[in-house]
Write an enzyme that holds these catalytic residues in place. Structure first.
Site, PDB file in Angstrom:
ATOM      1  N   HIS A  92       6.351   1.983  -3.444  1.00 47.67           N
ATOM      2  CA  HIS A  92       4.814   2.287  -3.703  1.00 47.67           C
ATOM      3  C   HIS A  92       4.086   1.718  -2.733  1.00 47.67           C
ATOM      4  CE1 HIS A  92       0.941   0.919  -5.423  1.00 47.67           C
ATOM      5  NE2 HIS A  92       0.812   2.227  -5.524  1.00 47.67           N
ATOM      6  N   SER A  93       3.086   2.477  -2.201  1.00 51.37           N
ATOM      7  CA  SER A  93       2.100   2.097  -1.127  1.00 51.37           C
ATOM      8  C   SER A  93       2.943   1.711   0.153  1.00 51.37           C
ATOM      9  CB  SER A  93       1.183   0.768  -1.740  1.00 51.37           C
ATOM     10  OG  SER A  93       0.219   0.741  -0.798  1.00 51.37           O
ATOM     11  N   LEU A  94       2.946   0.467   0.583  1.00 49.99           N
ATOM     12  CA  LEU A  94       3.276  -0.083   1.688  1.00 49.99           C
ATOM     13  C   LEU A  94       4.993  -0.042   1.362  1.00 49.99           C
ATOM     14  CD1 LEU A  94       3.814  -1.744   4.422  1.00 49.99           C
ATOM     15  CD2 LEU A  94       3.482  -3.628   3.234  1.00 49.99           C
ATOM     16  N   PHE A 148       5.732   6.547  -3.439  1.00 47.33           N
ATOM     17  CA  PHE A 148       4.692   6.907  -4.369  1.00 47.33           C
ATOM     18  C   PHE A 148       3.021   6.317  -3.606  1.00 47.33           C
ATOM     19  CE2 PHE A 148       7.994   6.949  -7.147  1.00 47.33           C
ATOM     20  CZ  PHE A 148       8.009   8.131  -8.023  1.00 47.33           C
TER      21      PHE A 148
END
Length: 415
Positions: free
Chosen positions: A255-257, A276
């Site tokens: 998720h994210s980074l 995501f």
């Protein structure tokens, strides 16, 4: 019937046109096997997960579909090819990947991505099966400040999922923790146009800014290639996992980074990827000199239009991202996209409160009564799309303005 009077070869040809092939699907069962982390000496370490006495290991099933990936013929030649113009040789193979047009599959993978931020004993861990009891984890001590996540595997070790933690920072949606300084450095290097030069009051994370909207390209590439950054750590992690599971099919999620890092590693080694709410990583892949495979369709980005970070709109000196000290300026992703239009269909506003993985899980994926189809077509998951005509940092000029061997470009630094 006239068909039966045709030559056999022509009958087979017509049959191949008229009869649609049935997609290959199967179901895999996964268990949580390891936690992974980065020690304070930048070494990737693992902690085995042990079930409590009398309890079965946590297990869950994921529906699969055949996925075409491009794997490097020689992993050992990777480093040498990155900074040369030589073509890289790829093997194209079909592997079992997650069936991403199945809502339940996306929900389970999103919960696994969430769990990369935490441990099985914590209240924000999503329960996917029976209770777990884990040993003391390496890389998760209170003073550890680097790469983290979890590793899941099928009982026969045929498939392994590596879940990578994203940015831990004090967003309005929560966060923080010991890894946030290094997370912030990686965000600002990977997803800004030029060393996080957002405005004149910003302290840049590398010395590549040349004034105005000019930035030294060679300096940027040198800064992103430093061994202390998370991409290099991700490469080491993947090599460690392949050493532990030499015959396994490996998936990368995050998720994210963590999603962007999973994508960069997945493109490097030809592993199926699900990212995501990840900031766009295509520009970082170019600056890292990743040899691009013939296709990156094995990488899938899943995000919602109410999240300005993957949409590339959390920009400018007055944006929430800037107020948090992060320059997330890119908007072009690798691979294919599953975009949930939560703004139009659910009335969400464009706000970083919709960036957290739990907003996607609870507000979108956990709901089985939402229709994401277009033009009257009912769909539980949006159709795949591509970001074909996307351009990053169009108002910047990048060039070789200096001799790096003579002047250097300044060290990357934590904020």
């Amino acid at each position: 019937m006239l068909y039966h009077f045709l030559p056999n070869a022509l009958q087979y040809l017509l049959a191949s046109w008229l009869i649609a092939p049935t997609p290959h699907t199967s179901t895999l069962q996964f268990e949580l096997r390891h936690e992974h982390g980065l020690s304070n000496t930048s070494r990737v370490v693992f902690s085995d997960i042990k079930p409590a006495a009398g309890l079965r290991p946590e297990a869950f099933s994921i529906k699969t579909s055949r996925t075409k990936v491009h794997k490097p013929v020689s992993g050992g030649a990777f480093s040498g090819l990155r900074f040369r113009d030589s073509d890289r040789t790829w093997d194209t193979v079909d592997v079992d990947g997650p069936d991403l047009q199945d809502r339940e599959v996306l929900l389970l993978l999103a919960k696994m991505a969430n769990n990369a931020y935490t441990e099985p004993t914590e209240k924000d861990w999503y329960d996917i099966g029976t209770t777990w009891n884990n040993s003391y984890p390496f890389g998760w001590e209170p003073d550890a400040d680097g790469f983290r996540g979890h590793i899941f595997a099928t009982p026969d070790n045929s498939t392994v999922i590596v879940s990578v933690k994203g940015t831990s920072i004090m967003w309005p949606i929560g966060g923080g923790g010991p890894t946030q300084r290094k997370d912030k450095l990686n965000d600002n290097l990977l997803f800004s146009c030029c060393c996080a030069r957002v405005g004149p009051t910003w302290s840049t994370v590398c010395g590549c800014y040349e004034g105005g909207y000019k930035c030294d390209q060679g300096c940027l590439e040198k800064s992103l290639a430093e061994e202390s950054l998370f991409y290099s750590t991700g490469i080491n992690l993947y090599n460690n996992v392949t050493y532990m599971y030499p015959n396994s099919n490996i998936w990368m999620i995050g998720h994210s980074l963590g999603g962007a890092l999973a994508s960069l590693v997945g493109v490097t080694f030809g592993a199926p990827v699900v990212a995501f709410e990840a900031p766009a990583e295509r520009l970082a892949a170019t600056r890292l000199h990743l040899p691009f495979p013939p296709s990156t369709q094995h990488v899938t980005h899943v995000y919602n239009t109410g999240d300005p970070i993957p949409m590339g709109t959390c920009t400018g000196v007055s944006s929430t991202c800037a107020l948090m000290g992060i320059a997330l300026e890119t908007r072009c992703h690798l691979g294919r996209i599953i975009r949930y239009d939560t703004v139009s269909k659910l009335g969400w506003s464009a706000n970083v409160i919709h960036h957290g993985i739990q907003a996607l899980i609870e507000g979108v994926l956990a709901k089985d009564d939402l229709d994401w189809g277009e033009d009257g077509e009912k769909r539980s998951v949006p159709a795949f799309t591509n970001e074909d005509d996307c351009v990053d940092c169009f108002n910047w000029e990048f060039g070789n303005y200096r001799n790096l061997s003579a002047t250097g470009c300044g060290a990357t630094r934590l904020l």
